[in-house]
Design a protein around this motif. Structure first.
Motif, PDB file in Angstrom:
ATOM      1  N   SER B  99     -32.292  49.131  59.780  1.00  0.00           N
ATOM      2  CA  SER B  99     -32.980  48.982  58.496  1.00  0.00           C
ATOM      3  C   SER B  99     -32.159  49.590  57.367  1.00  0.00           C
ATOM      4  CB  SER B  99     -34.353  49.657  58.547  1.00  0.00           C
ATOM      5  OG  SER B  99     -35.203  48.961  59.419  1.00  0.00           O
ATOM      6  N   GLN B 111     -40.558  45.939  52.619  1.00  0.00           N
ATOM      7  CA  GLN B 111     -40.588  44.825  53.569  1.00  0.00           C
ATOM      8  C   GLN B 111     -40.148  45.300  54.956  1.00  0.00           C
ATOM      9  OE1 GLN B 111     -41.541  41.635  53.427  1.00  0.00           O
ATOM     10  NE2 GLN B 111     -40.785  41.194  55.494  1.00  0.00           N
ATOM     11  N   LEU B 112     -39.071  46.081  54.974  1.00  0.00           N
ATOM     12  CA  LEU B 112     -38.555  46.583  56.257  1.00  0.00           C
ATOM     13  C   LEU B 112     -39.557  47.533  56.911  1.00  0.00           C
ATOM     14  CD1 LEU B 112     -34.941  47.180  54.985  1.00  0.00           C
ATOM     15  CD2 LEU B 112     -35.620  45.490  56.702  1.00  0.00           C
ATOM     16  N   GLU B 115     -42.414  45.560  58.425  1.00  0.00           N
ATOM     17  CA  GLU B 115     -42.019  44.914  59.688  1.00  0.00           C
ATOM     18  C   GLU B 115     -42.011  45.931  60.823  1.00  0.00           C
ATOM     19  OE1 GLU B 115     -38.250  42.926  59.396  1.00  0.00           O
ATOM     20  OE2 GLU B 115     -38.866  41.811  57.608  1.00  0.00           O
ATOM     21  N   VAL B 118     -45.540  46.805  62.002  1.00  0.00           N
ATOM     22  CA  VAL B 118     -46.104  45.751  62.854  1.00  0.00           C
ATOM     23  C   VAL B 118     -45.611  45.904  64.294  1.00  0.00           C
ATOM     24  CG1 VAL B 118     -46.030  43.268  63.336  1.00  0.00           C
ATOM     25  CG2 VAL B 118     -46.507  44.080  61.014  1.00  0.00           C
ATOM     26  N   HIS B 177     -47.146  43.056  52.984  1.00  0.00           N
ATOM     27  CA  HIS B 177     -45.973  42.363  53.486  1.00  0.00           C
ATOM     28  C   HIS B 177     -46.171  41.776  54.874  1.00  0.00           C
ATOM     29  CE1 HIS B 177     -43.187  44.184  50.395  1.00  0.00           C
ATOM     30  NE2 HIS B 177     -42.751  42.954  50.501  1.00  0.00           N
ATOM     31  N   ALA B 178     -46.715  42.583  55.766  1.00  0.00           N
ATOM     32  CA  ALA B 178     -46.781  42.130  57.151  1.00  0.00           C
ATOM     33  C   ALA B 178     -48.190  42.147  57.706  1.00  0.00           C
ATOM     34  CB  ALA B 178     -45.900  43.022  58.014  1.00  0.00           C
TER      35      ALA B 178
END
Lengths: 259, 259
Positions: B99, B111-112, B115, B118, B177-178
């Protein structure tokens, strides 16, 4: 400031009054609520009512009584022009009719409502300052707070921007269409109420007005639901917020919390 | 569920424990807080800690103690993978290194981070469900609430979406984002915390996650300030909210308020 009657119940004294007009300012019908038997200065909340409502609408009276009994505040409300006991306002009615025509032609109601609030605020800002003068002459000087949503936000933002005696304000159900410049001039702590599914005020306009507030300390409370669905428990939060900023019995200012 | 010690102070009993692993699930180090001298089932809050924090970080312990002493709740927290007393997690560390390279190449950290949450939630959802099983086996079944911001939001949203025992949740400092799809599956009341000037979570992503929540009853509280500036008085609001929805001593559900 002529008190026209006085009644007390459940710990609250309610005094309707007329603030006599001056050249350039109309007579103002208002109500002052204070703790029963209290004398002397105490923090004062000015309550701004909503559109098509008035100084003694049930939700205004209920909120005033809670501010008095639970916060120890004095509370004052006056009718906005063309509302409650005030005469029909020919010019505003004409504008309302024109607005309906503009809406029929496709303009967004929120934009028109905001423009109208800016116009009315030119009248209500000096009116409400005169009310503060009169109440503080009667009770003695003390810190002032403001509470108003919808029309009470549209008129309250220019008022709080103009009035240095106001130390904290609760606004909401209003947008940035016309008030962003005034909001930027506000520096006192603000609690701002948004209904997430407000059918009258577009969400982005609500958030833009909160964003525009110049206050270093500002809090937004948003709830699912429409313009009329503001939950009653927000009055609890308003009491905590106004007590913290206005009352000598106020709680400590919160500190940062690592998370 | 093996309790490794027990101490009591100021009305709170604190019991660190190990939930022994099973094939496919690691040992879980956790802490259970309960009112001193209390027995029998009581509403339980699962607290999710933030990134680089752990189950006994000062802000977690302070919040747990308030939930116990002021709300009468039982509270449980466990270390997330790679945090606190858990071993270094090689795979997650490798992803963190990757990342950093992707950020250096211009990708947005939020965003990273999303992710990554998740991915970790695939492990923590079954872990936390096992913790609920164990605590409810120990104390008896009762309604469950969840409180978690930042990492605790990223892991909490999938957990609450998956776990029907959770009846109310406080989330915040996290974005869509996720997690938007998981958020849409949540139907219990949610209180959602946003820092208006959050330097880690873009504002539009925070608001999009709140918007995505499927809950009919949801409230957003936003404050000026950055990711680490969540005001302590939000714990007061969390207590009111969780008590209302989980406790037999809960207050009435609010009714609409005309304004």
């Amino acid at each position: 400031m002529r008190f026209t009657s006085q009644t007390s119940s459940d710990g609250v004294t309610e005094q309707p009054f007329i603030l006599d007009g001056t050249p350039g300012r109309d007579d103002l019908p208002g109500v002052l609520w204070t703790p029963e038997g209290a004398t002397g200065p105490r923090p004062l909340i000015l309550l701004g009512h909503g559109g098509d409502r008035h100084k003694q609408a049930p939700e205004i009276v209920a909120r005033a009584r809670r501010f008095v009994t639970e916060g120890g505040f004095a509370v004052v409300a006056v009718d906005a022009p063309g509302h409650g006991d005030r005469p029909v306002h020919e010019r505003y009615n004409r504008i309302a009719t024109q607005s309906q025509a503009r809406m029929a032609a496709g303009e967004h109601p929120a934009q028109l409502m905001a423009e109208f609030h800016v116009l009315v605020a030119q009248q209500t800002v000096p009116e409400w300052r005169a009310v503060l003068d009169a109440v503080q002459h009667h009770l003695g000087p003390a810190p002032v707070g403001y509470w108003g949503v919808s029309l009470g936000c549209g008129l309250g933002v220019p008022f709080v921007a103009a009035e240095p005696r106001v130390r904290a304000a609760v606004f909401g159900l209003g947008g940035a269409h016309a008030n962003a410049d005034q909001a930027a001039r506000i520096s006192v702590p603000v609690q701002f109420l948004v209904q997430w599914d407000d059918e009258r005020v577009p969400r982005d306009q609500s958030l833009a007005l909160f964003d525009a507030l110049g206050s270093a300390e500002k809090t937004l409370h948003a709830h699912s639901g429409g313009h009329g669905d503001l939950p009653q428990f927000e009055t609890d939060d308003a009491l905590l917020f106004l007590t913290k900023h206005l009352s000598p019995r106020g709680v400590d200012v919160p500190e940062a919390d690592v998370s």
